[in-house]
Design a protein around this motif. Structure first.
Motif, PDB file in Angstrom:
ATOM      1  N   ASP A 143       0.810  -1.221   0.000  1.00 29.81           N
ATOM      2  CA  ASP A 143       0.000   0.000   0.000  1.00 29.81           C
ATOM      3  C   ASP A 143       0.849   1.280   0.000  1.00 29.81           C
ATOM      4  N   ILE A 144       2.007   1.241   0.621  1.00 32.54           N
ATOM      5  CA  ILE A 144       2.863   2.437   0.588  1.00 32.54           C
ATOM      6  C   ILE A 144       3.775   2.432  -0.643  1.00 32.54           C
ATOM      7  N   GLU A 145       3.483   1.504  -1.561  1.00 29.74           N
ATOM      8  CA  GLU A 145       4.089   1.452  -2.894  1.00 29.74           C
ATOM      9  C   GLU A 145       5.577   1.112  -2.910  1.00 29.74           C
ATOM     10  N   ILE A 146       5.978   0.285  -1.952  1.00 31.00           N
ATOM     11  CA  ILE A 146       7.342  -0.243  -2.006  1.00 31.00           C
ATOM     12  C   ILE A 146       7.334  -1.609  -2.685  1.00 31.00           C
ATOM     13  N   LEU A 147       6.226  -2.334  -2.513  1.00 23.96           N
ATOM     14  CA  LEU A 147       6.066  -3.625  -3.191  1.00 23.96           C
ATOM     15  C   LEU A 147       5.000  -3.519  -4.265  1.00 23.96           C
ATOM     16  N   ARG A 148       5.169  -4.333  -5.314  1.00 19.67           N
ATOM     17  CA  ARG A 148       4.112  -4.459  -6.315  1.00 19.67           C
ATOM     18  C   ARG A 148       3.167  -5.591  -5.881  1.00 19.67           C
ATOM     19  N   LYS A 149       1.994  -5.630  -6.510  1.00 19.88           N
ATOM     20  CA  LYS A 149       1.003  -6.635  -6.120  1.00 19.88           C
ATOM     21  C   LYS A 149       1.542  -8.060  -6.282  1.00 19.88           C
ATOM     22  N   SER A 150       2.233  -8.316  -7.398  1.00 14.22           N
ATOM     23  CA  SER A 150       2.770  -9.665  -7.641  1.00 14.22           C
ATOM     24  C   SER A 150       3.829 -10.027  -6.585  1.00 14.22           C
ATOM     25  N   GLU A 151       4.616  -9.038  -6.184  1.00 14.95           N
ATOM     26  CA  GLU A 151       5.637  -9.291  -5.160  1.00 14.95           C
ATOM     27  C   GLU A 151       4.987  -9.571  -3.808  1.00 14.95           C
ATOM     28  N   MET A 152       3.916  -8.860  -3.531  1.00 17.81           N
ATOM     29  CA  MET A 152       3.181  -9.097  -2.281  1.00 17.81           C
ATOM     30  C   MET A 152       2.680 -10.545  -2.235  1.00 17.81           C
ATOM     31  N   LYS A 153       2.160 -11.024  -3.382  1.00 17.33           N
ATOM     32  CA  LYS A 153       1.652 -12.401  -3.413  1.00 17.33           C
ATOM     33  C   LYS A 153       2.769 -13.412  -3.172  1.00 17.33           C
ATOM     34  N   VAL A 154       3.935 -13.140  -3.755  1.00 19.08           N
ATOM     35  CA  VAL A 154       5.078 -14.042  -3.532  1.00 19.08           C
ATOM     36  C   VAL A 154       5.433 -14.082  -2.050  1.00 19.08           C
ATOM     37  N   LEU A 155       5.447 -12.914  -1.409  1.00 20.57           N
ATOM     38  CA  LEU A 155       5.794 -12.870   0.015  1.00 20.57           C
ATOM     39  C   LEU A 155       4.730 -13.549   0.877  1.00 20.57           C
ATOM     40  N   HIS A 156       3.468 -13.436   0.480  1.00 19.61           N
ATOM     41  CA  HIS A 156       2.426 -14.168   1.207  1.00 19.61           C
ATOM     42  C   HIS A 156       2.657 -15.676   1.089  1.00 19.61           C
ATOM     43  N   GLY A 157       3.121 -16.107  -0.082  1.00 15.01           N
ATOM     44  CA  GLY A 157       3.442 -17.525  -0.265  1.00 15.01           C
ATOM     45  C   GLY A 157       4.601 -17.962   0.629  1.00 15.01           C
ATOM     46  N   LEU A 158       5.622 -17.113   0.733  1.00  8.03           N
ATOM     47  CA  LEU A 158       6.766 -17.430   1.590  1.00  8.03           C
ATOM     48  C   LEU A 158       6.340 -17.453   3.061  1.00  8.03           C
ATOM     49  N   LEU A 159       5.402 -16.575   3.414  1.00  6.93           N
ATOM     50  CA  LEU A 159       4.869 -16.574   4.780  1.00  6.93           C
ATOM     51  C   LEU A 159       4.130 -17.890   5.059  1.00  6.93           C
ATOM     52  N   SER A 160       3.373 -18.383   4.082  1.00  4.37           N
ATOM     53  CA  SER A 160       2.662 -19.660   4.263  1.00  4.37           C
ATOM     54  C   SER A 160       3.645 -20.796   4.521  1.00  4.37           C
ATOM     55  N   LYS A 161       4.761 -20.800   3.780  1.00  2.45           N
ATOM     56  CA  LYS A 161       5.776 -21.839   4.016  1.00  2.45           C
ATOM     57  C   LYS A 161       6.345 -21.726   5.427  1.00  2.45           C
ATOM     58  N   ARG A 162       6.596 -20.503   5.837  1.00  3.72           N
ATOM     59  CA  ARG A 162       7.100 -20.282   7.210  1.00  3.72           C
ATOM     60  C   ARG A 162       6.114 -20.833   8.227  1.00  3.72           C
ATOM     61  N   ASN A 163       4.814 -20.576   8.001  1.00  3.70           N
ATOM     62  CA  ASN A 163       3.796 -21.039   8.938  1.00  3.70           C
ATOM     63  C   ASN A 163       3.709 -22.558   8.972  1.00  3.70           C
ATOM     64  N   GLU A 164       3.874 -23.177   7.813  1.00  5.61           N
ATOM     65  CA  GLU A 164       3.879 -24.648   7.788  1.00  5.61           C
ATOM     66  C   GLU A 164       5.034 -25.216   8.612  1.00  5.61           C
ATOM     67  N   CYS A 165       6.143 -24.507   8.577  1.00  2.81           N
ATOM     68  CA  CYS A 165       7.326 -24.971   9.318  1.00  2.81           C
ATOM     69  C   CYS A 165       7.206 -24.677  10.815  1.00  2.81           C
ATOM     70  N   ALA A 166       6.465 -23.628  11.161  1.00  2.63           N
ATOM     71  CA  ALA A 166       6.379 -23.230  12.570  1.00  2.63           C
ATOM     72  C   ALA A 166       5.309 -23.995  13.336  1.00  2.63           C
ATOM     73  N   HIS A 167       4.398 -24.649  12.616  1.00  4.48           N
ATOM     74  CA  HIS A 167       3.293 -25.350  13.269  1.00  4.48           C
ATOM     75  C   HIS A 167       3.282 -26.811  12.812  1.00  4.48           C
ATOM     76  N   PRO A 168       2.619 -27.666  13.589  1.00  5.05           N
ATOM     77  CA  PRO A 168       2.562 -29.073  13.172  1.00  5.05           C
ATOM     78  C   PRO A 168       1.959 -29.216  11.774  1.00  5.05           C
ATOM     79  N   SER A 169       2.673 -29.891  10.888  1.00 11.77           N
ATOM     80  CA  SER A 169       2.193 -30.107   9.512  1.00 11.77           C
ATOM     81  C   SER A 169       2.981 -31.252   8.895  1.00 11.77           C
ATOM     82  N   ASP A 170       2.579 -31.629   7.685  1.00 14.90           N
ATOM     83  CA  ASP A 170       3.289 -32.708   6.985  1.00 14.90           C
ATOM     84  C   ASP A 170       4.418 -32.170   6.103  1.00 14.90           C
ATOM     85  N   TYR A 171       4.667 -30.888   6.189  1.00 15.84           N
ATOM     86  CA  TYR A 171       5.691 -30.271   5.338  1.00 15.84           C
ATOM     87  C   TYR A 171       7.069 -30.386   5.992  1.00 15.84           C
TER      88      TYR A 171
END
Length: 199
Positions: A143-171
């Motif tokens: 929103d403050i225009e440092i990231l583009r929308k596509s970059e934001m989506k990539v970072l959300h994906g990386l956050l999901s991987k982090r969450n899979e690693c931080a909580h019980p999962s099959d990953y």
């Protein structure tokens, strides 16, 4: 431990050698270190040479400027986790270093943040960390225009991987996925710093 042992051996050798031989030993140690660096560079291209690949990523990381001491320590701990086969922990620590960088970035652009998010009442990294989840933090950077929308989506994906690693999962990521994950976060930091420098 290895470094201390090597140092002790070197001191002992100095005591028993004549002065003209010391320079030969010092030259030998210097050449051994050069050999180690070159060996890691050559072996780093092979998938099975895990230690060399970590060393190679560590060298790339050392060239990155603009991180705080806290962020630097988190990334270095992540790399140490990779060396010890703790890949899920490496994901979590690398993300912690990255999101801390993002928190600082938002505070440096506090006026823009207030304009885009007038309801956010924050004055420190700790408040950002405690009040707003990482997902919203990433959206705010877009929103403050440092990231583009596509970059934001990539970072959300990386956050999901982090969450899979931080909580019980099959990953259970392997070394390739982990090195790729850390490398991706470091590249994103580099990209953001370059973009800010051009503004």
């Amino acid at each position: 431990m290895m470094r201390r042992y090597t140092t002790n051996c070197f001191v002992h050798l100095k005591e028993i050698c004549f002065q003209n031989e010391i320079s030969t030993i010092e030259e030998f140690v210097k050449n051994s270190k050069k050999f180690e660096i070159i060996a890691h560079k050559i072996l780093g291209i092979y998938e099975s040479a895990e230690k060399s690949r970590v060393v190679k990523l560590n060298e790339s990381y050392s060239e990155l400027n603009g991180l705080s001491l806290e962020q630097d320590e988190l990334f270095r701990e992540a790399l140490r986790c990779v060396e010890n086969g703790l890949f899920r922990a490496a994901h979590v620590l690398a993300w912690a270093g990255f999101i801390d960088f993002i928190h600082e970035l938002l505070l440096k652009n506090f006026q823009k943040l207030k304009e885009k998010r007038p309801n956010w009442k924050v004055s420190s990294k700790e408040e950002l960390r405690e009040k707003y989840p990482d997902y919203q933090i990433i959206e705010a950077v877009k929103d403050i225009e440092i990231l583009r929308k596509s970059e934001m989506k990539v970072l959300h994906g990386l956050l999901s991987k982090r969450n899979e690693c931080a909580h019980p999962s099959d990953y259970f990521p392997d070394i390739n996925e982990t090195l790729g994950y850390i490398s991706e976060l470091l590249n994103r930091i580099k990209m953001i710093l370059n973009r800010i420098a051009k503004q």
